[in-house]
Design a protein around this motif. Structure first.
Motif, PDB file in Angstrom:
ATOM      1  N   THR A  44       0.834  -1.204   0.000  1.00 22.65           N
ATOM      2  CA  THR A  44       0.000   0.000   0.000  1.00 22.65           C
ATOM      3  C   THR A  44       0.864   1.248   0.000  1.00 22.65           C
ATOM      4  N   ASN A  45       1.906   1.261   0.820  1.00 23.66           N
ATOM      5  CA  ASN A  45       2.801   2.412   0.856  1.00 23.66           C
ATOM      6  C   ASN A  45       3.632   2.537  -0.413  1.00 23.66           C
ATOM      7  N   MET A  46       3.915   1.422  -1.061  1.00 24.61           N
ATOM      8  CA  MET A  46       4.587   1.466  -2.360  1.00 24.61           C
ATOM      9  C   MET A  46       3.690   2.137  -3.390  1.00 24.61           C
ATOM     10  N   VAL A  47       2.389   1.816  -3.343  1.00 24.52           N
ATOM     11  CA  VAL A  47       1.416   2.430  -4.254  1.00 24.52           C
ATOM     12  C   VAL A  47       1.311   3.928  -3.978  1.00 24.52           C
ATOM     13  N   ILE A  48       1.226   4.295  -2.711  1.00 26.15           N
ATOM     14  CA  ILE A  48       1.114   5.707  -2.343  1.00 26.15           C
ATOM     15  C   ILE A  48       2.360   6.476  -2.780  1.00 26.15           C
ATOM     16  N   ASN A  49       3.532   5.916  -2.549  1.00 23.96           N
ATOM     17  CA  ASN A  49       4.769   6.575  -2.967  1.00 23.96           C
ATOM     18  C   ASN A  49       4.794   6.814  -4.471  1.00 23.96           C
ATOM     19  N   GLU A  50       4.370   5.793  -5.219  1.00 21.86           N
ATOM     20  CA  GLU A  50       4.399   5.911  -6.674  1.00 21.86           C
ATOM     21  C   GLU A  50       3.381   6.938  -7.160  1.00 21.86           C
ATOM     22  N   SER A  51       2.221   6.978  -6.524  1.00 18.57           N
ATOM     23  CA  SER A  51       1.217   7.970  -6.891  1.00 18.57           C
ATOM     24  C   SER A  51       1.715   9.386  -6.585  1.00 18.57           C
ATOM     25  N   LEU A  52       2.346   9.549  -5.425  1.00 20.34           N
ATOM     26  CA  LEU A  52       2.892  10.861  -5.058  1.00 20.34           C
ATOM     27  C   LEU A  52       4.032  11.260  -5.993  1.00 20.34           C
ATOM     28  N   ARG A  53       4.807  10.283  -6.444  1.00 25.45           N
ATOM     29  CA  ARG A  53       5.892  10.587  -7.378  1.00 25.45           C
ATOM     30  C   ARG A  53       5.357  11.147  -8.685  1.00 25.45           C
ATOM     31  N   ILE A  54       4.276  10.532  -9.176  1.00 25.41           N
ATOM     32  CA  ILE A  54       3.721  10.941 -10.466  1.00 25.41           C
ATOM     33  C   ILE A  54       2.911  12.226 -10.364  1.00 25.41           C
ATOM     34  N   SER A  55       2.100  12.335  -9.329  1.00 31.31           N
ATOM     35  CA  SER A  55       1.146  13.447  -9.283  1.00 31.31           C
ATOM     36  C   SER A  55       1.531  14.542  -8.291  1.00 31.31           C
ATOM     37  N   THR A  56       2.091  14.203  -7.130  1.00 33.16           N
ATOM     38  CA  THR A  56       2.531  15.114  -6.076  1.00 33.16           C
ATOM     39  C   THR A  56       1.398  15.980  -5.518  1.00 33.16           C
ATOM     40  N   THR A  57       1.483  16.289  -4.231  1.00 31.66           N
ATOM     41  CA  THR A  57       0.448  17.096  -3.569  1.00 31.66           C
ATOM     42  C   THR A  57       0.706  18.588  -3.722  1.00 31.66           C
ATOM     43  N   VAL A  58       1.893  18.949  -4.167  1.00 31.47           N
ATOM     44  CA  VAL A  58       2.287  20.363  -4.173  1.00 31.47           C
ATOM     45  C   VAL A  58       1.523  21.131  -5.248  1.00 31.47           C
ATOM     46  N   PRO A  59       0.885  22.241  -4.892  1.00 32.07           N
ATOM     47  CA  PRO A  59       0.213  23.076  -5.904  1.00 32.07           C
ATOM     48  C   PRO A  59       1.227  23.626  -6.906  1.00 32.07           C
ATOM     49  N   VAL A  60       0.794  23.772  -8.143  1.00 35.39           N
ATOM     50  CA  VAL A  60       1.684  24.233  -9.202  1.00 35.39           C
ATOM     51  C   VAL A  60       1.068  25.435  -9.904  1.00 35.39           C
ATOM     52  N   ILE A  61       1.855  26.468 -10.093  1.00 38.26           N
ATOM     53  CA  ILE A  61       1.425  27.624 -10.880  1.00 38.26           C
ATOM     54  C   ILE A  61       2.095  27.526 -12.238  1.00 38.26           C
ATOM     55  N   LEU A  62       1.295  27.293 -13.275  1.00 42.79           N
ATOM     56  CA  LEU A  62       1.824  27.135 -14.624  1.00 42.79           C
ATOM     57  C   LEU A  62       2.009  28.507 -15.273  1.00 42.79           C
ATOM     58  N   ARG A  63       3.155  28.706 -15.899  1.00 44.01           N
ATOM     59  CA  ARG A  63       3.444  29.980 -16.560  1.00 44.01           C
ATOM     60  C   ARG A  63       3.775  29.732 -18.026  1.00 44.01           C
ATOM     61  N   LYS A  64       3.412  30.671 -18.869  1.00 48.55           N
ATOM     62  CA  LYS A  64       3.697  30.579 -20.293  1.00 48.55           C
ATOM     63  C   LYS A  64       4.900  31.464 -20.602  1.00 48.55           C
ATOM     64  N   PRO A  65       6.047  30.873 -20.977  1.00 54.72           N
ATOM     65  CA  PRO A  65       7.241  31.681 -21.251  1.00 54.72           C
ATOM     66  C   PRO A  65       7.075  32.503 -22.522  1.00 54.72           C
ATOM     67  N   ASP A  66       7.695  33.665 -22.544  1.00 55.44           N
ATOM     68  CA  ASP A  66       7.598  34.515 -23.736  1.00 55.44           C
ATOM     69  C   ASP A  66       8.741  34.263 -24.713  1.00 55.44           C
ATOM     70  N   HIS A  67       9.613  33.274 -24.386  1.00 58.11           N
ATOM     71  CA  HIS A  67      10.680  32.889 -25.306  1.00 58.11           C
ATOM     72  C   HIS A  67      11.095  31.449 -25.000  1.00 58.11           C
ATOM     73  N   ASP A  68      11.758  30.808 -25.959  1.00 53.58           N
ATOM     74  CA  ASP A  68      12.186  29.422 -25.787  1.00 53.58           C
ATOM     75  C   ASP A  68      13.219  29.314 -24.668  1.00 53.58           C
ATOM     76  N   ILE A  69      13.107  28.207 -23.895  1.00 46.82           N
ATOM     77  CA  ILE A  69      14.024  27.960 -22.791  1.00 46.82           C
ATOM     78  C   ILE A  69      14.683  26.600 -22.984  1.00 46.82           C
ATOM     79  N   GLN A  70      15.993  26.547 -22.857  1.00 50.82           N
ATOM     80  CA  GLN A  70      16.724  25.295 -23.000  1.00 50.82           C
ATOM     81  C   GLN A  70      16.681  24.520 -21.679  1.00 50.82           C
TER      82      GLN A  70
END
Length: 242
Positions: free
Chosen positions: A113-139
């Motif tokens: 069960t904890n292996m499943v929870i760890n893997e789910s947290l790895r993929i999705s994470t609880t941390v809120p994310v603010i998505l930004r649109k860059p005005d130029h290409d970034i390497q």
């Protein structure tokens, strides 16, 4: 954002009033408050209120969303669901009655069960994310979106594979290549609490027959979102094959 901060300030004010009232009444503090205050009461009242407020947010916002995402990941992987059912059937089978509650030892035995929870947290994470649109290409020299998807650390990083955690310390909430709850001074104070809530929910879910509609989708717009809701059908107790 202004209204959100205003509501946060008001809620913390109400919490502080209730805590001060309880302490002034002379009532014996419950275990939760005893742990927070400690015997020497070294922690400030403002920090106490901040901790309590954080637990409210965890219980009503981030944890249910990551849990719903975990349920979807399980529903899409029958082998994972079967292994969970086997683990929790063993826990139930070791009790004198089906109504007996879970113990701390039961929780610590939920390895897969904890292996499943760890893997789910790895993929999705609880941390809120603010998505930004860059005005130029970034390497991007790393070539991957985050440390959780580094192919040098995680084989097939975009695949949901709980077995990748086999033999590892599954109770860990932070490491060099795993930071689902943040790290350092920004580490979520309720990380262990959130994982325990998820494990208990999964335990009760996996002792029943259940399914989730295939059309349910998960998106991220600051927080994990479910545009079509999160509909889980739970029917009855199940007989799990050995």
């Amino acid at each position: 954002f202004y209204n959100m901060m205003k509501a946060r300030k008001r809620m913390k004010k109400l919490l502080k009033e209730e805590v001060l009232k309880k302490r002034a009444s002379g009532e014996e503090l419950e275990e939760f408050f005893e742990i927070i205050f400690g015997e020497k009461e070294m922690i400030s009242m403002d920090h106490v209120i901040e901790y309590i407020y954080t637990f409210f947010v965890i219980a009503n916002e981030t944890t249910p969303r990551i849990l719903a995402t975990t349920v979807k990941l399980i529903s899409e992987n029958p082998e994972v669901m079967l292994e969970l059912q086997r683990e929790h059937a063993r826990i139930v089978g070791g009790k004198s009655t089906k109504q007996a509650g879970l113990t701390w030892e039961d929780y610590k035995s939920m390895t897969f069960t904890n292996m499943v929870i760890n893997e789910s947290l790895r993929i999705s994470t609880t941390v809120p994310v603010i998505l930004r649109k860059p005005d130029h290409d970034i390497q991007n020299s790393m070539g991957y979106p985050s440390v959780h998807f580094n192919p040098e650390k995680y084989e097939d990083p975009f695949v949901f594979n709980p077995w990748r955690w086999k033999g590892k310390y599954v109770d860990a909430i932070v490491s060099k290549n795993y930071i689902p709850f943040g790290a350092g001074p920004r580490l979520c104070v309720g990380a262990y609490f959130a994982k325990m809530l998820m494990a208990i929910f999964i335990h009760h879910l996996c002792t029943h027959k259940w399914s989730m509609k295939a059309e349910i989708t998960v998106t991220r717009s600051y927080m994990l979102m479910f545009p079509r809701g999160c509909d889980v059908q739970i029917s009855k107790d199940i007989e799990v094959p050995n």
